[in-house]
Design a protein around this motif. Sequence first.
Motif, PDB file in Angstrom:
ATOM      1  N   THR A  23     -21.706  20.506  -2.817  1.00  0.00           N
ATOM      2  CA  THR A  23     -21.695  19.083  -2.454  1.00  0.00           C
ATOM      3  C   THR A  23     -20.349  18.468  -2.827  1.00  0.00           C
ATOM      4  OG1 THR A  23     -24.062  19.069  -2.866  1.00  0.00           O
ATOM      5  CG2 THR A  23     -22.954  16.927  -2.840  1.00  0.00           C
ATOM      6  N   ARG A  24     -19.839  17.640  -1.927  1.00  0.00           N
ATOM      7  CA  ARG A  24     -18.425  17.235  -1.996  1.00  0.00           C
ATOM      8  C   ARG A  24     -17.923  16.794  -3.374  1.00  0.00           C
ATOM      9  NH1 ARG A  24     -18.082  12.587   1.001  1.00  0.00           N
ATOM     10  NH2 ARG A  24     -18.316  13.735   2.937  1.00  0.00           N
ATOM     11  N   TRP A  25     -18.648  15.902  -4.026  1.00  0.00           N
ATOM     12  CA  TRP A  25     -18.156  15.354  -5.296  1.00  0.00           C
ATOM     13  C   TRP A  25     -17.990  16.423  -6.370  1.00  0.00           C
ATOM     14  CZ3 TRP A  25     -22.061  10.676  -5.561  1.00  0.00           C
ATOM     15  CH2 TRP A  25     -21.788   9.814  -4.482  1.00  0.00           C
ATOM     16  N   TYR A  26     -18.632  17.555  -6.172  1.00  0.00           N
ATOM     17  CA  TYR A  26     -18.607  18.622  -7.178  1.00  0.00           C
ATOM     18  C   TYR A  26     -17.806  19.825  -6.689  1.00  0.00           C
ATOM     19  CZ  TYR A  26     -22.156  15.443  -8.721  1.00  0.00           C
ATOM     20  OH  TYR A  26     -22.798  14.285  -9.094  1.00  0.00           O
ATOM     21  N   ARG A  27     -17.124  19.632  -5.546  1.00  0.00           N
ATOM     22  CA  ARG A  27     -16.423  20.756  -4.906  1.00  0.00           C
ATOM     23  C   ARG A  27     -15.004  20.873  -5.459  1.00  0.00           C
ATOM     24  NH1 ARG A  27     -16.155  20.012   1.267  1.00  0.00           N
ATOM     25  NH2 ARG A  27     -18.401  19.762   0.970  1.00  0.00           N
ATOM     26  N   PRO A  28     -14.605  22.085  -5.832  1.00  0.00           N
ATOM     27  CA  PRO A  28     -13.277  22.251  -6.434  1.00  0.00           C
ATOM     28  C   PRO A  28     -12.180  22.184  -5.380  1.00  0.00           C
ATOM     29  CG  PRO A  28     -14.331  24.368  -6.201  1.00  0.00           C
ATOM     30  CD  PRO A  28     -15.343  23.345  -5.746  1.00  0.00           C
ATOM     31  N   PRO A  29     -10.951  21.887  -5.830  1.00  0.00           N
ATOM     32  CA  PRO A  29      -9.847  21.714  -4.880  1.00  0.00           C
ATOM     33  C   PRO A  29      -9.564  22.964  -4.048  1.00  0.00           C
ATOM     34  CG  PRO A  29      -9.059  21.669  -7.163  1.00  0.00           C
ATOM     35  CD  PRO A  29     -10.542  21.614  -7.217  1.00  0.00           C
ATOM     36  N   GLU A  30      -9.777  24.169  -4.614  1.00  0.00           N
ATOM     37  CA  GLU A  30      -9.468  25.357  -3.804  1.00  0.00           C
ATOM     38  C   GLU A  30     -10.351  25.429  -2.557  1.00  0.00           C
ATOM     39  OE1 GLU A  30     -10.559  25.492  -6.949  1.00  0.00           O
ATOM     40  OE2 GLU A  30     -11.895  27.186  -7.359  1.00  0.00           O
ATOM     41  N   LEU A  31     -11.602  24.970  -2.670  1.00  0.00           N
ATOM     42  CA  LEU A  31     -12.463  24.973  -1.487  1.00  0.00           C
ATOM     43  C   LEU A  31     -12.053  23.869  -0.523  1.00  0.00           C
ATOM     44  CD1 LEU A  31     -16.034  25.697  -2.920  1.00  0.00           C
ATOM     45  CD2 LEU A  31     -14.377  27.279  -1.953  1.00  0.00           C
ATOM     46  N   LEU A  32     -11.648  22.730  -1.067  1.00  0.00           N
ATOM     47  CA  LEU A  32     -11.204  21.631  -0.199  1.00  0.00           C
ATOM     48  C   LEU A  32      -9.945  22.037   0.571  1.00  0.00           C
ATOM     49  CD1 LEU A  32     -11.887  18.844  -2.806  1.00  0.00           C
ATOM     50  CD2 LEU A  32     -13.009  18.987  -0.578  1.00  0.00           C
ATOM     51  N   PHE A  33      -9.150  22.920  -0.008  1.00  0.00           N
ATOM     52  CA  PHE A  33      -7.968  23.435   0.682  1.00  0.00           C
ATOM     53  C   PHE A  33      -8.302  24.655   1.543  1.00  0.00           C
ATOM     54  CE2 PHE A  33      -4.841  21.536  -2.608  1.00  0.00           C
ATOM     55  CZ  PHE A  33      -4.561  20.461  -1.778  1.00  0.00           C
ATOM     56  N   GLY A  34      -9.575  24.966   1.683  1.00  0.00           N
ATOM     57  CA  GLY A  34      -9.998  26.002   2.627  1.00  0.00           C
ATOM     58  C   GLY A  34      -9.870  27.429   2.135  1.00  0.00           C
ATOM     59  N   SER A  35      -9.830  27.632   0.833  1.00  0.00           N
ATOM     60  CA  SER A  35      -9.727  29.003   0.329  1.00  0.00           C
ATOM     61  C   SER A  35     -10.971  29.802   0.706  1.00  0.00           C
ATOM     62  CB  SER A  35      -9.573  28.982  -1.192  1.00  0.00           C
ATOM     63  OG  SER A  35      -9.608  30.299  -1.681  1.00  0.00           O
ATOM     64  N   ARG A  36     -10.776  31.002   1.247  1.00  0.00           N
ATOM     65  CA  ARG A  36     -11.895  31.852   1.638  1.00  0.00           C
ATOM     66  C   ARG A  36     -12.140  32.967   0.634  1.00  0.00           C
ATOM     67  NH1 ARG A  36     -12.907  31.266   7.029  1.00  0.00           N
ATOM     68  NH2 ARG A  36     -14.897  32.145   6.413  1.00  0.00           N
ATOM     69  N   TYR A  37     -11.302  33.023  -0.374  1.00  0.00           N
ATOM     70  CA  TYR A  37     -11.471  34.027  -1.423  1.00  0.00           C
ATOM     71  C   TYR A  37     -11.560  33.258  -2.730  1.00  0.00           C
ATOM     72  CZ  TYR A  37      -9.436  36.628   2.424  1.00  0.00           C
ATOM     73  OH  TYR A  37      -9.183  37.148   3.666  1.00  0.00           O
ATOM     74  N   TYR A  38     -12.719  33.249  -3.309  1.00  0.00           N
ATOM     75  CA  TYR A  38     -12.851  32.476  -4.533  1.00  0.00           C
ATOM     76  C   TYR A  38     -13.824  33.158  -5.473  1.00  0.00           C
ATOM     77  CZ  TYR A  38     -16.700  30.630  -1.639  1.00  0.00           C
ATOM     78  OH  TYR A  38     -17.790  30.496  -0.818  1.00  0.00           O
ATOM     79  N   SER A  39     -14.062  32.526  -6.603  1.00  0.00           N
ATOM     80  CA  SER A  39     -14.801  33.226  -7.650  1.00  0.00           C
ATOM     81  C   SER A  39     -15.777  32.292  -8.336  1.00  0.00           C
ATOM     82  CB  SER A  39     -13.803  33.724  -8.694  1.00  0.00           C
ATOM     83  OG  SER A  39     -13.257  32.594  -9.352  1.00  0.00           O
ATOM     84  N   SER A  40     -16.319  32.769  -9.434  1.00  0.00           N
ATOM     85  CA  SER A  40     -17.244  31.978 -10.232  1.00  0.00           C
ATOM     86  C   SER A  40     -16.603  30.675 -10.716  1.00  0.00           C
ATOM     87  CB  SER A  40     -17.717  32.805 -11.416  1.00  0.00           C
ATOM     88  OG  SER A  40     -16.607  33.368 -12.068  1.00  0.00           O
ATOM     89  N   ALA A  41     -15.272  30.598 -10.642  1.00  0.00           N
ATOM     90  CA  ALA A  41     -14.599  29.372 -11.078  1.00  0.00           C
ATOM     91  C   ALA A  41     -15.044  28.149 -10.273  1.00  0.00           C
ATOM     92  CB  ALA A  41     -13.078  29.547 -10.975  1.00  0.00           C
ATOM     93  N   VAL A  42     -15.530  28.364  -9.037  1.00  0.00           N
ATOM     94  CA  VAL A  42     -15.969  27.201  -8.246  1.00  0.00           C
ATOM     95  C   VAL A  42     -17.160  26.509  -8.916  1.00  0.00           C
ATOM     96  CG1 VAL A  42     -15.109  28.083  -6.028  1.00  0.00           C
ATOM     97  CG2 VAL A  42     -17.493  28.538  -6.689  1.00  0.00           C
ATOM     98  N   ASP A  43     -18.052  27.304  -9.501  1.00  0.00           N
ATOM     99  CA  ASP A  43     -19.209  26.716 -10.191  1.00  0.00           C
ATOM    100  C   ASP A  43     -18.770  25.976 -11.456  1.00  0.00           C
ATOM    101  OD1 ASP A  43     -21.130  27.610  -8.382  1.00  0.00           O
ATOM    102  OD2 ASP A  43     -21.467  29.494  -9.443  1.00  0.00           O
ATOM    103  N   ILE A  44     -17.746  26.511 -12.112  1.00  0.00           N
ATOM    104  CA  ILE A  44     -17.287  25.893 -13.361  1.00  0.00           C
ATOM    105  C   ILE A  44     -16.741  24.492 -13.098  1.00  0.00           C
ATOM    106  CG2 ILE A  44     -15.615  26.077 -15.259  1.00  0.00           C
ATOM    107  CD1 ILE A  44     -17.845  28.108 -15.482  1.00  0.00           C
ATOM    108  N   TRP A  45     -16.005  24.363 -11.997  1.00  0.00           N
ATOM    109  CA  TRP A  45     -15.505  23.023 -11.629  1.00  0.00           C
ATOM    110  C   TRP A  45     -16.679  22.046 -11.502  1.00  0.00           C
ATOM    111  CZ3 TRP A  45     -10.604  20.925 -10.828  1.00  0.00           C
ATOM    112  CH2 TRP A  45     -10.577  19.666 -10.239  1.00  0.00           C
ATOM    113  N   SER A  46     -17.723  22.480 -10.819  1.00  0.00           N
ATOM    114  CA  SER A  46     -18.893  21.616 -10.650  1.00  0.00           C
ATOM    115  C   SER A  46     -19.474  21.228 -12.008  1.00  0.00           C
ATOM    116  CB  SER A  46     -19.979  22.313  -9.831  1.00  0.00           C
ATOM    117  OG  SER A  46     -19.457  22.843  -8.643  1.00  0.00           O
ATOM    118  N   VAL A  47     -19.540  22.197 -12.913  1.00  0.00           N
ATOM    119  CA  VAL A  47     -20.092  21.899 -14.239  1.00  0.00           C
ATOM    120  C   VAL A  47     -19.201  20.885 -14.950  1.00  0.00           C
ATOM    121  CG1 VAL A  47     -20.667  22.844 -16.502  1.00  0.00           C
ATOM    122  CG2 VAL A  47     -21.245  24.116 -14.449  1.00  0.00           C
TER     123      VAL A  47
END
Lengths: 371, 350
Positions: free
Chosen positions: A175-199
């Motif tokens: 969900t947008r407010w919890y989405r990390p910048p790498e996803l907003l920049f369209g990264s297609r290779y990412y890791s567990s770090a995306v969940d950490i940003w949300s936390v």
Amino acid sequence: MDAVEKANTERQRRWVKDKKVGEGTYAVVYQGREASTGRKVAIKKIKVGQFKDGLDMSAIREVKFLRELKHQNVIELLDVFSSKTNLNLVLEFLDSDLEMIIKDRALVFLPADIKSWMAMTFRGLEFCHRNHVLHRDLKPNNLLIASNGELKIADFGLARDFADPGYKMTCQVITRWYRPPELLFGSRYYSSAVDIWSVGCIFAELMLRIPYLPGESDMDQLKTIFRALGTPTEEEWPGHTKLPDYVPVGQFQKFPMRDLFTAASADTLNLLSKCMIYEPRKRISAREALTHPYFFALPNPTFPSKLPKCSTHFSARPLDEVDGNVQMNSTGPGVKARSLKRKLTSSDDGSEGRNRSIARRLDFSKHTPGS
Amino acid sequence: MSPAVINEAPPSEKKLSLYEASTQCRNWRYSTERLAQIRATLNEAAVTIIRTKIETDEPGSSRNVSFLTPNEEVLLVKLYISKIGQLCGYFRFPEEVEATAITYMKRFYLQNTVMDWHPKNVMLTALFLATKTTNNPISLEQYTTHIPKTTPNDVLDLEFLIAQSLGFEFAVWHAHRALWGIWLDIQNLPDGAALASAEYDAALARVRASRLTDAELIYTPSQIALAAFSLVAPDSAARWITLKNLSESATLLAVLDEIKSMIAHQGLPPDVESVREVDRRLKLCKNPEKVVGSKAYLARKKEEERIAEEKRTKKAELQKAAVNDEQDPFGTNLAPKKGLVDYDDDDDDD
């Protein structure tokens, strides 16, 4: 009758649906109980017949991961059975979620309370990541709260296994407010770090009592992030300008966290800022977070049963929020309807619900036939 | 104080490894004897039921029917398992899809018999389901248009039954992943880098062969991977075993030998001629209830219709009662209703 069908019927008989507590585009949620013990459960009925491609992906993901994950801080899937063309997930019954608690203005959070919720979130998430599962939709209303105060991560409809290095994943998650910048920049290779940003966003929200980074669009989300944390430099986040959807969104100065989180301790701000490091590889992991000094410093985390509790529960919610022709935007126990928008009006949610339910019962003109 | 105090997990509880905690380890592993027993029981039960059905249809007619034996059932399933690879090659599905579909097939036939459900249809649906559970979905239309004589409904009709038979346990741990891990490990050995990747490819071929056997229902993925590896590179495998401090384990060595022999003896696709004979006999001994158009099939449909109709009537009555109740302007329902009837339910599943 086939053995498999027979087994299914037996499973079905173990559970009783009592009342409908929520409805979304693809699922209906009931409060129910185990027939033999009376134990309260939530039954999420997924309508499968309507999908031309059969069992749909979010149902499959949810079942697949919850079948494997058993942890105190992850919602428990007790059973699965089918009825005609519906899939029924029997989940442990949970009273409320962190969003309801955050919005309940009658509650006061102590630093120790926040520490307790954070510890439980990180424990649950560490378990998911240890099992190579990315949640990809962490936000306060997916963190459910049991009657004993325990926090449980729920809604695995967007979860997936870690991909192999070099294997593409979709960036349209979280969900947008919890989405990390790498996803907003369209990264297609990412890791567990995306969940950490949300936390990290949830951590901040627990202290602020309002969403930390509420962007109005994907573009605005980046601006909101950079306004709060400063525009990343090449040094801070090497290579980010090469990401597929990179666009410059302006230069912003870092806003000192200390000025916003005035009451937070140094340890608190240190952990928060480590969750919100731009470079995903440098962002703290769930495992490291659990050994962060924040969790070892005083005050000790509040014991779950002593945590602030919501005055309203899912079960006590007026029916008019969830039935008939009303736009569904509340969440059901243990589960929630997909694509829900959060209401930003939060002033007096606690009492509002009850007032409305009374008003509705006396207003005969508003009856929806057959509801 | 440590955060450990937050959840009062019993400290004595042994922490399970990821594999030990998996549904695969808990629910889908058997001894060789147990496998044989399950298959024999299923087969026997099916034969009894089908014989009765055939007799009711036409007394005395079951005498000449030669039913399939458990081994013949396995043989037929094996043929269709070997076809999954071809289909996956055609669609260019990743290895995980193929391996998962094969596992689903094997698990399905530990709950069902080929005399009820022909493996050809089960295979098509198992594969389609596997694309979804491994996060490689394609549209059903795209899938069926490329498979001759198959409609979307052929695939969808069995999806639920298969998901149920799998106990909705979709996650599978595969030997080819374990092999990849061993391969990465071995390259870390002092002279491991010298190994040719041809050895990995050869070992992978053995892992694939193992999918035609019962190995995955008996052994762990890493045991199968190690056996496959030691078939092609016994020295490297031995070094890896030493590295992991397992060279003293007699159990491991015995297990490896069992798997190796299993791969060698059963890891080939079955002879099509012998399977054809089985398939021909299957036409005569299939459950008539599942044969569209047969007397037993029609009777079953009729009974299902009757029950559905009964439920619909009951529901309509309830609904009518509910509407009457609501229309009373002085409705008595200020207090929450007890024993709430599920009017909004769009089906009648209870």
